[in-house]
Write a protein that holds these residues in place. Structure first.
Motif, PDB file in Angstrom:
ATOM      1  N   GLU A 265       0.804  -1.222   0.000  1.00 33.25           N
ATOM      2  CA  GLU A 265       0.000   0.000   0.000  1.00 33.25           C
ATOM      3  C   GLU A 265       0.841   1.279   0.000  1.00 33.25           C
ATOM      4  O   GLU A 265       0.287   2.384   0.119  1.00 33.25           O
ATOM      5  CB  GLU A 265      -0.967   0.016   1.199  1.00 33.25           C
ATOM      6  CG  GLU A 265      -1.966  -1.146   1.187  1.00 33.25           C
ATOM      7  CD  GLU A 265      -2.950  -1.079   2.344  1.00 33.25           C
ATOM      8  OE1 GLU A 265      -2.767  -0.185   3.215  1.00 33.25           O
ATOM      9  OE2 GLU A 265      -3.874  -1.896   2.374  1.00 33.25           O
ATOM     10  N   ASP A 266       2.138   1.156  -0.147  1.00 30.10           N
ATOM     11  CA  ASP A 266       2.999   2.332  -0.273  1.00 30.10           C
ATOM     12  C   ASP A 266       3.377   2.500  -1.738  1.00 30.10           C
ATOM     13  O   ASP A 266       3.654   1.526  -2.448  1.00 30.10           O
ATOM     14  CB  ASP A 266       4.266   2.174   0.577  1.00 30.10           C
ATOM     15  CG  ASP A 266       3.971   2.257   2.056  1.00 30.10           C
ATOM     16  OD1 ASP A 266       3.087   3.064   2.428  1.00 30.10           O
ATOM     17  OD2 ASP A 266       4.624   1.531   2.841  1.00 30.10           O
ATOM     18  N   HIS A 267       3.421   3.758  -2.196  1.00 32.19           N
ATOM     19  CA  HIS A 267       3.767   4.062  -3.585  1.00 32.19           C
ATOM     20  C   HIS A 267       5.231   4.475  -3.670  1.00 32.19           C
ATOM     21  O   HIS A 267       5.715   5.279  -2.861  1.00 32.19           O
ATOM     22  CB  HIS A 267       2.884   5.179  -4.136  1.00 32.19           C
ATOM     23  CG  HIS A 267       1.423   4.858  -4.111  1.00 32.19           C
ATOM     24  ND1 HIS A 267       0.890   3.741  -4.721  1.00 32.19           N
ATOM     25  CD2 HIS A 267       0.372   5.503  -3.524  1.00 32.19           C
ATOM     26  CE1 HIS A 267      -0.422   3.710  -4.537  1.00 32.19           C
ATOM     27  NE2 HIS A 267      -0.760   4.773  -3.800  1.00 32.19           N
ATOM     28  N   PHE A 268       5.927   3.933  -4.698  1.00 33.36           N
ATOM     29  CA  PHE A 268       7.323   4.273  -4.936  1.00 33.36           C
ATOM     30  C   PHE A 268       7.470   4.698  -6.394  1.00 33.36           C
ATOM     31  O   PHE A 268       6.735   4.232  -7.270  1.00 33.36           O
ATOM     32  CB  PHE A 268       8.228   3.083  -4.635  1.00 33.36           C
ATOM     33  CG  PHE A 268       8.130   2.590  -3.212  1.00 33.36           C
ATOM     34  CD1 PHE A 268       8.923   3.143  -2.225  1.00 33.36           C
ATOM     35  CD2 PHE A 268       7.236   1.570  -2.869  1.00 33.36           C
ATOM     36  CE1 PHE A 268       8.841   2.694  -0.913  1.00 33.36           C
ATOM     37  CE2 PHE A 268       7.150   1.114  -1.571  1.00 33.36           C
ATOM     38  CZ  PHE A 268       7.944   1.687  -0.584  1.00 33.36           C
ATOM     39  N   PHE A 269       8.445   5.571  -6.634  1.00 35.86           N
ATOM     40  CA  PHE A 269       8.639   6.109  -7.979  1.00 35.86           C
ATOM     41  C   PHE A 269      10.115   6.004  -8.377  1.00 35.86           C
ATOM     42  O   PHE A 269      10.992   6.515  -7.677  1.00 35.86           O
ATOM     43  CB  PHE A 269       8.192   7.573  -8.053  1.00 35.86           C
ATOM     44  CG  PHE A 269       6.742   7.780  -7.757  1.00 35.86           C
ATOM     45  CD1 PHE A 269       5.807   7.797  -8.783  1.00 35.86           C
ATOM     46  CD2 PHE A 269       6.303   7.938  -6.450  1.00 35.86           C
ATOM     47  CE1 PHE A 269       4.464   7.983  -8.513  1.00 35.86           C
ATOM     48  CE2 PHE A 269       4.957   8.126  -6.169  1.00 35.86           C
ATOM     49  CZ  PHE A 269       4.035   8.139  -7.199  1.00 35.86           C
ATOM     50  N   VAL A 270      10.347   5.338  -9.503  1.00 30.40           N
ATOM     51  CA  VAL A 270      11.696   5.236 -10.058  1.00 30.40           C
ATOM     52  C   VAL A 270      11.867   6.385 -11.053  1.00 30.40           C
ATOM     53  O   VAL A 270      11.030   6.573 -11.938  1.00 30.40           O
ATOM     54  CB  VAL A 270      11.913   3.885 -10.767  1.00 30.40           C
ATOM     55  CG1 VAL A 270      13.339   3.791 -11.295  1.00 30.40           C
ATOM     56  CG2 VAL A 270      11.618   2.741  -9.816  1.00 30.40           C
TER      57      VAL A 270
END
Length: 373
Positions: A265-270
């Motif tokens: 439920e956590d968003h990560f961005f590359v």
């Protein structure tokens, strides 16, 4: 009643246009290649004859310089531009630098050009060199004039191979020279790898082969002294994506910017996602303005793990992570990452490097390798 002409249907007409377009472009490319090859071979032969004539008058002081000056005046008067004293000196140097390396080309060029009324045939334009991995006059004369400014034979060989193999224009070759590509690649290799650069060019077999130190991003137009954010850096890279792909190296395809994935439920961005078709793997890049921290390395490890487990297919190779930063600390990298980690920290700079500084570093590195230190 007069018959109306039959008009091809749209698909048929489009197919015809495509075929004709391909035919015309191929013909024009062949003509241009033939003209370039003939010009280079002619200049090689001019250089050979100047050198041989100089050797006959070697006892006369200053004879060579006077000979070239006199030839330049007479040939320019008769044939126009292209035969200045400076250009004739380039032709002379071209023969001296390439005669030993390409004896068969010299022989073939002489045989063809001695027969004045017989033009070079396409089958005679590419003579196989003893080392088939090296190009045989595969570039234009403008390329070779630029290559002649490189004194180091190994470095010159590398740029010649890469320019021919990658289809670099003269401006692209100038940029790669100015950015010290050879030195930057050589400094990230062992002694065998440096020799391979001169013999085979930039061959990518394993992830380490594609890495440089540092990456040079002068084309972004960002002021080194001005404040800019990671977002500014990322936007500038996207705006100059073609140049950035050239700096990254061979086989890179751009896939996404700010690629999002969700985990627990956590968003990560590359920041940037690429695919390298030669290595058959994803290459993900994170941009860092300040010095690298162990938290940055840990985050990249998580990104790589996610791509390996949920994005790449079973027939693709493991994902490569690159942290592009202003400053890195080798000790932090070594302590944080295991030896087999597919993660690499590399510095970037917004200005062209000092070739002399990189050459000194490379020379010191080579000496250390030779002495075993």
């Amino acid at each position: 009643m007069k018959k109306q002409p039959v008009v091809a249907t749209a698909p048929e007409f489009g197919s015809l246009v495509a075929e004709l377009r391909s035919l015309i472009r191929t013909a024009r490319h062949t003509v241009a290649t033939t003209v370039n090859t003939l010009q280079v071979m002619t200049n090689f032969e001019i250089g050979r004859r100047i050198v041989e004539h100089e050797q006959q008058g070697a006892e006369r002081a200053g004879y060579g310089e006077l000979l070239v000056q006199t030839l330049a005046e007479q040939l320019t008067e008769e044939f126009g531009r292209g035969f200045s004293k400076r250009n004739l000196e380039y032709m002379r140097r071209f023969y001296l630098d390439y005669a030993d390396r390409l004896p068969r080309i010299a022989q073939k060029a002489s045989a063809q050009l001695n027969t004045r009324d017989i033009p070079l045939q396409p089958s005679e334009q590419s003579v196989t060199h003893q080392n088939p991995q090296k190009p045989s006059f595969a570039l234009s004369w403008s390329h070779y004039v630029l290559l002649l400014t490189i004194r180091n034979p190994e470095e010159r060989s590398f740029y010649e191979i890469e320019a021919a193999r990658s289809g670099w224009s003269v401006p692209e070759l100038k940029r790669q020279l100015a950015s010290a590509l050879y030195e930057r690649l050589a400094l990230s290799r062992d002694a065998k790898g440096v020799r391979q650069l001169a013999d085979e060019g930039h061959v990518i077999v394993k992830p380490e082969d594609m890495l440089k130190e540092p990456y040079v991003l002068e084309f972004l137009g960002l002021d080194e002294k001005a404040g800019y954010s990671e977002s500014d850096l990322e936007t500038a890279i996207i705006d100059q994506l073609e140049h950035f792909l050239l700096e990254l190296g061979k086989g890179f395809l751009f896939e996404a910017r700010q690629k999002r994935f969700t985990f627990d439920e956590d968003h990560f961005f590359v920041d940037l996602v690429f695919y390298n078709r030669l290595l058959r793997c994803y290459v993900i890049i994170d941009l860092k303005l300040d010095k690298l921290s162990h938290q940055d390395l840990g985050q990249m490890q998580m990104y790589v793990n996610y791509f390996d487990r949920f994005v790449k297919t079973s027939d693709e190779n493991p994902t490569i992570g690159i942290l592009l930063c202003k400053r890195k600390k080798e000790a932090i990298v070594e302590l944080t990452l295991p030896d087999d980690a597919n993660i690499h920290a590399r510095e970037y700079q917004l200005y062209l490097p000092s070739k002399e500084l990189l050459r000194r570093k490379l020379l010191d590195w080579v000496r250390a390798q030779e002495t075993g230190r």
